[in-house]
Design an enzyme around this catalytic site. Sequence first.
Site, PDB file in Angstrom:
ATOM      1  N   LYS A 163     -46.407 -19.633  44.644  1.00 50.06           N
ATOM      2  CA  LYS A 163     -46.507 -18.337  43.950  1.00 50.06           C
ATOM      3  C   LYS A 163     -45.279 -17.487  44.264  1.00 50.06           C
ATOM      4  CE  LYS A 163     -49.742 -14.416  43.428  1.00 50.06           C
ATOM      5  NZ  LYS A 163     -51.000 -13.819  43.917  1.00 50.06           N
TER       6      LYS A 163
ATOM      7  N   SER B 127     -54.581 -12.813  40.476  1.00 48.96           N
ATOM      8  CA  SER B 127     -53.188 -12.701  40.116  1.00 48.96           C
ATOM      9  C   SER B 127     -52.407 -14.016  40.234  1.00 48.96           C
ATOM     10  CB  SER B 127     -52.510 -11.663  41.013  1.00 48.96           C
ATOM     11  OG  SER B 127     -52.520 -12.086  42.378  1.00 48.96           O
TER      12      SER B 127
ATOM     13  N   SER C 205     -57.643 -13.265  44.140  1.00 57.14           N
ATOM     14  CA  SER C 205     -56.562 -13.844  43.343  1.00 57.14           C
ATOM     15  C   SER C 205     -56.326 -15.335  43.508  1.00 57.14           C
ATOM     16  CB  SER C 205     -55.256 -13.124  43.648  1.00 57.14           C
ATOM     17  OG  SER C 205     -55.212 -11.942  42.916  1.00 57.14           O
TER      18      SER C 205
HETATM   19  N1  GLN Z   1     -57.689  -8.604  41.023  1.00 61.71           N
HETATM   20  C1  GLN Z   1     -57.569  -7.903  42.267  1.00 61.71           C
HETATM   21  C2  GLN Z   1     -56.570  -6.793  42.135  1.00 61.71           C
HETATM   22  O1  GLN Z   1     -56.115  -6.580  41.073  1.00 61.71           O
HETATM   23  C3  GLN Z   1     -57.190  -8.837  43.347  1.00 61.71           C
HETATM   24  C4  GLN Z   1     -55.755  -9.167  43.351  1.00 61.71           C
HETATM   25  C5  GLN Z   1     -55.404 -10.102  44.460  1.00 61.71           C
HETATM   26  O2  GLN Z   1     -56.280 -10.710  45.068  1.00 61.71           O
HETATM   27  N2  GLN Z   1     -54.119 -10.180  44.745  1.00 61.71           N
HETATM   28  O3  GLN Z   1     -56.250  -6.121  43.079  1.00 61.71           O
END
Ligand code: GLN
Length: 484
Positions: free
Chosen positions: A84, A159, A183
């Site tokens: 990532k 994400s 994420s």
């Molecule tokens: N969807 C969550 C957010 O927008 C989690 C994101 C993540 O785990 N990096 O913060």
Amino acid sequence: MTAFPAGVGALTIQQIQDGLRSKQFSAVELASAALQFAEAENSKTNGYLTFCAERALSTARTVDERLAAGNDPGPLAGVPVAVKDVLVTKGVRTTCASRLLANYVPPYDATAVSKLERAGAVILGKTNCDEFAMGSSNENSAFGPVRNPHDPERVPGGSSGGSAAVVAQGTAVASLGSDTGGSIRQPASFCGVTGVTPTYGRVSRYGLVAFASSLDHVGPFARTVHDAAVMLEAIAGRDEMDATSAFAPVPRYTDALDGNVKGLKVGLPREYFEGPSNESREIVLKAVETLRALGCEVREISLPHTRYAIATYYIIATAEASSNLARYDGVRYTSRAKEAGTLSEMYRLTRGEGFGAECKRRIMLGTYVLSHGYYDAYYLKAQRTRALIARDFTQAFGEVDAIVTPVSPFPAFRLGEKLDDPMEMYLSDVYTITGDLAGIPCMSVPCGETASGLPVGMQVLAKHFDEAGMFRLAHAYERARGMK
Ligand code: GLN
């Protein structure tokens, strides 16, 4: 390519080890084929932002040399992986999917990245994600959304959408993602692959670009539980470069994959199965029946503070994000607004032009909850609630060995569907953020498909540092499902 007809991603880590040792292919041949395949297929998903062919081939050459010399090339020898783009890679641009860092080339490697390579893994490239890992759909990337390999009109989740998509697509055998509120697990569930969020501190965060430091985790994606376990074993462990990384010894996770789950106590938290029925939940409940058939003792439990989780998370995560993102000021790391006349104008223009809408929303929210007069009412209160959510889990693990829940209330949604409604988007995380708030290990394992063919994942949560127990249950389930 002909040696790997279904794409190199169809191979498991074990098959690659066997293939290398029996000289079916060399690591360099595998890496070349993997790169060629991934580059050719990338327009379908936009999963990769950057390829690093030179680096991949040089690692592969080292693996071949070690093999030729009769040395152990490592447990991930020759395995084509993706990382990532929030984990820094020396000499390979690291963008965090932000316009601000479009040209940032880090001078060092994240610990998880160097550990992967030390284990012999071949990094093909960096994967697309939501900007600074903020989002649930991968639509917040400055470099365009990622498309779900199961349906290009749908999101891969976020994400870490790119890292999930490339494994599902077969353009990597495994990958690394980061999880702050879901994420890794949510995109794993949307793309039909396995995704693991280890215990907080299990994997070093050194070189992971910070979003919300007390919640950030690095973890693997793979197509099987076994491969995910091998990946985690390679990256886990104490790292003196990260003071929050744990001293706890790392067991051989693969030893736990013995299928022996008879008598294991599995808790189903009432709060995660409430409300109107939905297809994803029904699929998870069917999977629970499989666990019962395997001899697990399934019982209902309660995690009473669950309903405060989203509010708690979005206060703590935005507070920490507003502080962490302050470093992108046009002086260090990033591009700089050109026409600024004064220093403060330079900050303002650089950040105004560089950050996307979601990052700005979070910086404003986070700054507000930390501001004088509101700190106690919001931030401090959220920290107290976080402690209660964590205590719910500690109490539950006095009764059960593992907890099983849905990963998300719905399967992969259409691109654009939730873009105009951030609150609706935040609800994607309702089942995943509690695990991050408590710092316990949790994972998503594929457990079925909706009537329209969209993958659904089951979440398994375990006590702190019991990744082995979590893998044991997920693996036994995966095997039973495969045999049906
Ligand atoms: N969807 C969550 C957010 O927008 C989690 C994101 C993540 O785990 N990096 O913060």
